[in-house]
Write a protein that holds these residues in place. Structure first.
Motif: not given
Lengths: 262, 262
Positions: A90-105
């Motif tokens: 319910r709180n604000k979230t931040i995703i930690n993390s994506t790499t610079a890989d297309v599959e992840k992004l």
């Protein structure tokens, strides 16, 4: 400066134990200690000790939300674990993390959009760790490109240049500081910048002195947010003073106390 | 980094007493303590307590030279006092300082040339203290111009942006850091840069924390030399660590001790 407390992490023995027994008291105590010390947000990481992070991550989110409404950084390399956390947040979230890989992004940007989450983009890819500023900027541009294409707001993107340990890559540290400065100029509006501070002193000593000296330079380079141990009082005093010197807080003789009360 | 110890100064009661009684033991003890703590050079200033700086300055030079051959910064706003020190100096000297006023430069540049002394040029003039980076750079250009015209080697010029106390001019501090960076780009070869560190925390507190946090940023801005209290161990540890982070010393677990032994 957004200060993200790093202590809810299964690599620490108290949190490993809390995850094993689903002992929420341990977690909640650690959360409140970090907030009292100055944390604006909490990183949540099940770590290698967790047998079932798909259960442990949402459990962490639930028990932390019982005691605070501060933002939560859902920290995992597995998008499914992150999604399990997002579902109950319910709180604000931040995703930690994506790499610079297309599959992840391709997975994490839509997830961040769906849950109106911030997103940390770390300038590393399946090809390995970047060796210099240009490689970091190239990976940052790739992340920004994908973020723009998918219609995710750049102001919610936190670029992380990936801080290397000083005893491993001493000759890269100056580059990393310059990268922070250049991340802010890479687009209009600027993305935010973030670092995992403790990396700088991994395996080195004296850890706290190295951490706070590096942090001072990173703040001067325009850093927006940092993942750190807020219970390190000398580190927090240094951070408050660094922001004072850059005219972000107003000086008074009791500025350390005044900032803490705020 | 050239570390200039600031403690031989008549504004300190022990040195005022030493000057009054010409008690060389006090001065020499203070010199050796500073060198043991890491000073590469010594600032010598008679200060307001001195009744006769034309006698006291050469006396200071003589007694300091009895115990060290490190460089001496002859610190006075009166060129005659500086000349009196230069006349008896065998150690390398640095004149501390000239302002950006023609009358001063006309006397002090030839004096520096004659005695093969370094020269600190402080970006302040009879018109007052500069209020921003542009005014500092303008005064620096004026000093550089005079130095070039009079054939004094630019590599022996130390530009001082004049550090203001944070409780007086908080909004100027970031400008001062940028000025240090720009001083290095103002000519080829570059002049050296120097600051009187303690100014930043004059009348403020906690002094040591403010000093070391500002110094870290100044080091990252390319500072070459600094006048400070080398007996402040936390400050010196921070300085050594700042240079480590910028890859100027090689990391080892005992880098603090290793640097001190060097």
């Amino acid at each position: 400066m957004l200060i993200v407390g790093e202590l809810i992490n299964g690599m620490y023995s108290n949190i490993a134990l809390a995850l094993k027994n689903h002992d929420k008291k341990i977690v909640q105590t650690c959360v409140l200690e970090q907030i009292t010390s100055g944390a604006d947000a909490l990183d949540l990481c099940c770590g290698p000790a967790s047998q079932n992070p798909l259960i442990d991550m949402p459990w962490l989110v639930e028990v932390v939300q019982e005691v605070t409404d501060k933002p939560l950084c859902l920290d995992s390399s597995n998008p499914k674990v992150i999604q399990a956390g997002l579902k109950v947040a319910r709180n604000k979230t931040i995703i930690n993390s994506t790499t610079a890989d297309v599959e992840k992004l391709d997975i994490l940007i839509p997830l961040a959009k769906k849950y109106r989450s911030g997103l940390i983009g770390i300038t590393i890819s399946a090809k390995g760790i970047p060796q210099n500023k240009d490689q970091r900027l190239e990976l940052a541009a790739m992340i920004l490109n994908q973020v723009s294409e998918k219609g995710f707001p750049i102001a919610e993107l936190y670029l992380d240049p990936i801080v290397m340990p000083i005893n491993v890559a001493q000759n890269q540290i100056r580059d990393i500081l310059e990268t922070i400065l250049e991340f802010k100029m890479i687009s209009k509006p600027s993305p935010k910048t973030i670092i995992g501070l403790s990396n700088i002193s991994q395996g080195a000593r004296p850890r706290s002195l190295i951490n706070r000296t590096f942090l001072t330079m990173a703040v001067a380079s325009g850093l927006d947010s940092v993942i750190l141990d807020p219970k390190d009082k000398e580190l927090m005093d240094t951070l408050i003073t660094a922001e004072l010197i850059l005219n972000k807080n107003i000086y008074c003789d009791s500025y350390l106390e005044a900032y803490r009360k705020k």
